[in-house]
Design an enzyme around this catalytic site. Sequence first.
Site, PDB file in Angstrom:
ATOM      1  CB  ILE A 154      -2.278  -8.602  -0.589  1.00 25.46           C
ATOM      2  CG1 ILE A 154      -1.791  -7.550  -1.598  1.00 25.46           C
ATOM      3  CG2 ILE A 154      -1.575  -9.929  -0.815  1.00 25.46           C
ATOM      4  CD1 ILE A 154      -1.993  -7.906  -3.040  1.00 25.46           C
ATOM      5  CG  ASN A 166       4.028   0.114   1.915  1.00 25.27           C
ATOM      6  OD1 ASN A 166       3.483  -0.745   1.243  1.00 25.27           O
ATOM      7  ND2 ASN A 166       5.144   0.714   1.544  1.00 25.27           N
ATOM      8  CG  ASP A 223      -0.316  -8.417   6.750  1.00 28.98           C
ATOM      9  OD1 ASP A 223      -1.398  -7.883   6.447  1.00 28.98           O
ATOM     10  OD2 ASP A 223       0.731  -8.199   6.118  1.00 28.98           O
ATOM     11  CB  CYS A 243      -0.905  -0.007   1.236  1.00 31.09           C
ATOM     12  SG  CYS A 243      -1.796  -1.566   1.479  1.00 31.09           S
TER      13      CYS A 243
END
Length: 645
Positions: A53, A79, A104, A2
């Site tokens: 993702i 990110n 995550d 990101c």
Amino acid sequence: MCGLLGFISADESASRFTTAVENALPCMHHRGPDDSGSWNDDSVVFGFNRLSIIDIEHSHQPLQWGPEDEPNRYALTFNGEIYNYVELRQELKAAGYSFNTEGDGETIVVGYHHWGIDVVKHLRGMFGFGVWDSKEKKLFIARDQFGIKPMYIATANAGTVFASEKKCILSMADALGLSKDLDIRALAHYTDLQYVPEPESLHTAIRRLESGSYAIITPGQAPQQQRWFEPSFPVKKVSAGNEEAVFQRIAEALEDSVAKHMRADVTVGSFLSGGIDSTAIATLAKRHNPNLLTFTTGFEREGYSEVDVAAESAAAIGAEHIVKVVSPEEYADAVPKIMWYLDDPVADPSLVPLYFVAAEARKHVKVVLSGEGADELFGGYTIYKEPLSLAPFDKVPSPIKRVLSTVGDALPDGVRGKSLLQRGTMTMEERYYGNARSFNYEQLERVLRHIRPEWDHREVTAPIYAKSRNMDPVARMQHLDMFTWLRGDILVKADKITMANSLELRVPFLDKVVFDAAESLPVDMKISHGTTKYALRKAMERIVPAHVLHRKKLGFPVPMRHWLAGDELYGWAKKIIEESQTDDLINKTEVLKMLEEHRVAMNSGSGPDHSRRLWTIIAFMIWYGIFVEERIDPKIDRHDYPVEL
């Protein structure tokens, strides 16, 4: 994967900058086209663009979390990917914590509450993140140990801003009162080395949080930065008969890393060139994805393509293979766009084919694996053989060395033995500056208008060499490359160019478990039997197709030397140089002279090859035309990729 943007106010007036943050987010739309959001309290503003993702339906950012008695105490903007997030969640749940998502990112903020700043030592992945503690009024920002994910940072009177991309900070410069002045010293370093070394950027007011570092920021105070990771390469001798155990450990570490890197709720593919690194990754990835797609790129010119070898490797492992061939016209047209995505120029011609193969891959997958980092960890560059070939000079007394050095300098260029005498009588610090250097100092003086003797490559390398005095010569070269070439060139292009196509790139070699298996290898496990990466090659014998094991490394080679001298790019390059408004910075007459010398040399077969030096200057001129002159239109596309890929 990101793009993050955060601001911490010096006086608890953060809400005044919410609009500025939200207006800056579209600058990195390409990093996260799936979702966007912002959040603020009195002290901070967080903005975020998401490429979904893992936990696609949830894990929106900025993410808030807190323990039961302090709900929403923390806010996170993150990110990257944490590959051991499943194991960390289990460990933290066992310690009594609860989670609100399946992603995550939440493991970072929960882990920060549990371990404090030591959370970074528990994370196995690539990351740049910020965690705001509203109770302690403290912002913690951190970057992964190798520098896979970027983090720019700038401080003004109004507060401190940090972001995944520099262009976001530049778009907020007026609101924050930040200078947009160029850093002339950083320009000298770039011209010398082909990249801007960390922590510099080409803007004086904007720096980079270094790889393996964190910063703690409180309102009204300057960031307090600290390094949390420092590779040491503690070599351990391998006794006779135990070599197989070493090879097995490497193989198991890489297998485990690839397995973790395949964790995703979307399809994962793999880049594939003709070398051992990417082939090993793709072969292991195929075990987890029977329908693995592999991607490569090349050129029509003979000798500048690994397409055939990559196709042979793909066939050997049973992967479907997709190829993108790049023409000189496509190459030239893409350069301005690529310079915009990079934020600072990187004079590596392989950026362009990487851009095209990433664009091709993004039509089919959302994540790719790649082989970056294997050379730095396992001793893969041919230049790493040099300490062994120069070892006899170590026994020569210093007075005789000085005489030999004088003799070497006096020999005419091209005479056999000149380079050997010169390099053999130098110290490691004098002769090895990393994997890229375009200009020596005398050449820099002719090309740059503003240059000082202390601004050569040694200003960059000396502090790094100071930390490696107790390492063996090959380890010292690896250590230097980790802090220069790897994070300055390789990982910048890997992140910026794939993200330009909203594609996540993962690098399984740059994993803490793989690094643990590599850092203590003795020299004869790296440079041995006439080859490089000896231990890795032995570890991969049962995995990688035989035709790849001992191939010479090529990567994505570019026929730049021929194109700049021929009809392909000569006229294009000359036009860029002539139209560039960099006269106050660069001696354009000298650059045009280099271009003509290069053309004559390549067409006659005799004379200097200036292609690397020319490309370094041309890349900067294009960058300058975009970010300073605002004369060159990079023609950025706005992608709108479907989430279901």
